[in-house]
Scaffold this motif. Structure first.
Motif, short mmCIF file in Angstrom:
data_model
loop_
_atom_site.label_atom_id
_atom_site.label_comp_id
_atom_site.label_asym_id
_atom_site.label_seq_id
_atom_site.Cartn_x
_atom_site.Cartn_y
_atom_site.Cartn_z
N THR A 230 7.36 -16.63 -0.96
CA THR A 230 8.45 -16.55 -1.52
C THR A 230 9.06 -18.08 -1.35
O THR A 230 10.13 -18.49 -2.07
N ALA A 231 8.83 -18.61 -0.18
CA ALA A 231 9.45 -19.83 0.03
C ALA A 231 8.66 -21.03 -0.53
O ALA A 231 8.84 -22.26 -0.51
N GLY A 232 7.56 -20.76 -1.32
CA GLY A 232 6.68 -21.66 -2.25
C GLY A 232 5.33 -22.15 -1.50
O GLY A 232 4.58 -22.67 -2.36
N ASN A 233 4.75 -21.11 -0.73
CA ASN A 233 3.46 -21.38 -0.31
C ASN A 233 2.62 -20.37 -1.08
O ASN A 233 2.60 -19.25 -1.07
N SER A 234 1.97 -20.83 -2.23
CA SER A 234 1.27 -19.86 -3.14
C SER A 234 -0.18 -19.36 -2.68
O SER A 234 -0.42 -18.26 -3.20
N LEU A 235 -0.66 -19.93 -1.59
CA LEU A 235 -1.79 -19.55 -0.81
C LEU A 235 -1.21 -18.09 -0.05
O LEU A 235 -2.32 -17.15 0.00
N SER A 236 -0.15 -17.91 0.18
CA SER A 236 0.22 -16.76 1.01
C SER A 236 0.24 -15.59 0.32
O SER A 236 0.21 -14.53 0.84
N TRP A 237 0.53 -15.71 -1.22
CA TRP A 237 0.21 -14.45 -1.85
C TRP A 237 -0.83 -13.64 -1.56
O TRP A 237 -1.03 -12.41 -1.72
N GLY A 238 -2.21 -14.24 -1.54
CA GLY A 238 -3.53 -13.59 -1.17
C GLY A 238 -3.41 -13.01 0.03
O GLY A 238 -3.95 -11.76 0.19
N TYR A 239 -2.87 -13.62 1.26
CA TYR A 239 -2.58 -12.94 2.64
C TYR A 239 -1.84 -11.93 2.43
O TYR A 239 -2.25 -10.88 3.32
N ALA A 240 -0.55 -12.10 1.69
CA ALA A 240 0.21 -10.90 1.67
C ALA A 240 -0.29 -9.73 1.12
O ALA A 240 0.06 -8.41 1.53
N VAL A 241 -1.34 -9.64 0.39
CA VAL A 241 -1.96 -8.31 -0.19
C VAL A 241 -3.19 -8.05 0.74
O VAL A 241 -3.25 -6.89 0.87
N GLU A 242 -3.80 -9.14 1.53
CA GLU A 242 -5.00 -8.86 2.49
C GLU A 242 -4.51 -8.26 3.57
O GLU A 242 -5.15 -7.17 4.28
N TRP A 243 -3.14 -8.34 4.28
CA TRP A 243 -3.06 -7.79 5.69
C TRP A 243 -2.55 -6.35 5.30
O TRP A 243 -3.08 -5.40 6.15
N PRO A 244 -1.92 -5.66 4.21
CA PRO A 244 -1.52 -4.36 4.29
C PRO A 244 -3.16 -3.42 3.99
O PRO A 244 -3.35 -2.46 4.45
N ILE A 245 -4.05 -4.43 3.39
CA ILE A 245 -5.28 -3.79 3.23
C ILE A 245 -6.10 -3.38 4.46
O ILE A 245 -6.81 -2.44 4.88
N PHE A 246 -6.00 -4.51 5.37
CA PHE A 246 -6.62 -4.28 6.74
C PHE A 246 -5.93 -3.25 7.34
O PHE A 246 -6.48 -2.39 8.10
N ALA A 247 -4.57 -3.04 7.25
CA ALA A 247 -3.74 -2.04 7.96
C ALA A 247 -4.29 -0.53 7.62
O ALA A 247 -4.51 0.29 8.31
N GLY A 248 -4.57 -0.56 6.03
CA GLY A 248 -5.10 0.71 5.48
C GLY A 248 -6.63 1.00 6.08
O GLY A 248 -6.97 2.17 6.34
N PHE A 249 -7.35 0.03 6.30
CA PHE A 249 -8.77 0.32 6.78
C PHE A 249 -8.60 0.85 8.24
O PHE A 249 -9.30 1.68 8.82
N VAL A 250 -7.56 0.34 9.19
CA VAL A 250 -7.50 0.68 10.52
C VAL A 250 -7.17 2.07 10.29
O VAL A 250 -7.78 3.05 10.99
N VAL A 251 -6.22 2.76 9.47
CA VAL A 251 -5.55 4.01 9.13
C VAL A 251 -6.97 5.03 8.77
O VAL A 251 -7.09 6.21 9.33
N TYR A 252 -7.63 4.59 7.87
CA TYR A 252 -8.97 5.22 7.45
C TYR A 252 -9.76 5.37 8.66
O TYR A 252 -10.14 6.70 8.85
N VAL A 253 -10.15 4.33 9.46
CA VAL A 253 -11.12 4.46 10.61
C VAL A 253 -10.58 5.42 11.43
O VAL A 253 -11.38 6.36 11.96
N TRP A 254 -9.36 5.39 11.69
CA TRP A 254 -8.85 6.47 12.67
C TRP A 254 -8.77 7.69 12.29
O TRP A 254 -9.14 8.67 13.17
N TRP A 255 -8.38 8.11 10.92
CA TRP A 255 -8.40 9.28 10.46
C TRP A 255 -9.77 9.79 10.43
O TRP A 255 -9.90 11.13 10.96
N ARG A 256 -10.99 8.92 10.17
CA ARG A 256 -12.16 9.53 10.14
C ARG A 256 -12.75 9.85 11.42
O ARG A 256 -13.41 10.96 11.75
N GLU A 257 -12.19 9.02 12.53
CA GLU A 257 -12.69 9.37 13.83
C GLU A 257 -12.09 10.63 14.46
O GLU A 257 -12.63 11.27 15.14
#
Length: 140
Positions: free
Chosen positions: A35-62
């Motif tokens: 939001t401060a103007g770094n357009s590359l950060s929009w991709g990372y802003a989407v990527e980090w919650p996906i990583f968090a979801g993957f951690v929850v999925y692996v933990w739930w599966r185990e």
């Protein structure tokens, strides 16, 4: 349920919480950068919650796999007419077993000579005996 509160499982639960909170925090940080103007950060802003979801999925599966009742040992029940005993399985997949070691040494007295292999070994020994020679200098 008691199995999920051993020291190893407590460490897994804590690691899951730390990773999810950290990944979501990094996602929020990337949103603030985007939001401060770094357009590359929009991709990372989407990527980090996906990583968090993957951690929850692996933990739930185990956790789900740990709560399953122990698999049958596959020992014969004494009824030979019932047919072969099933393979030991963990869930819906076969259990991992140790590989069988097979000796690759030929039986005593059996010598299988391959003419191409003998010629190649002769070529390699010639190259070793003549370190400055090129492969095209080989007389054979």
């Amino acid at each position: 349920m008691k199995r999920l509160w051993t020291p190893a499982w407590i460490a897994r639960h804590v690691a899951m919480v730390v990773l999810v909170v950290g990944f979501l925090g990094l996602g929020w940080w990337q949103i603030s950068r985007a939001t401060a103007g770094n357009s590359l950060s929009w991709g990372y802003a989407v990527e980090w919650p996906i990583f968090a979801g993957f951690v929850v999925y692996v933990w739930w599966r185990e956790v789900r796999l740990a709560r399953r009742p122990p698999a049958e040992t596959g020992e014969p029940s004494g009824d030979a007419a019932a047919g072969p005993t099933p393979a030991v399985t963990t869930g819906s997949r076969p259990a991992v077993r140790r590989p069988v070691r097979v000796s690759r040494v030929p039986a005593a007295g059996v010598v299988a000579e391959d003419a191409d292999l003998v010629a190649y070994n002769r070529y390699l020994s010639w190259l070793n005996a003549n370190p400055g020679a090129r492969p095209g200098d080989y007389p054979g």
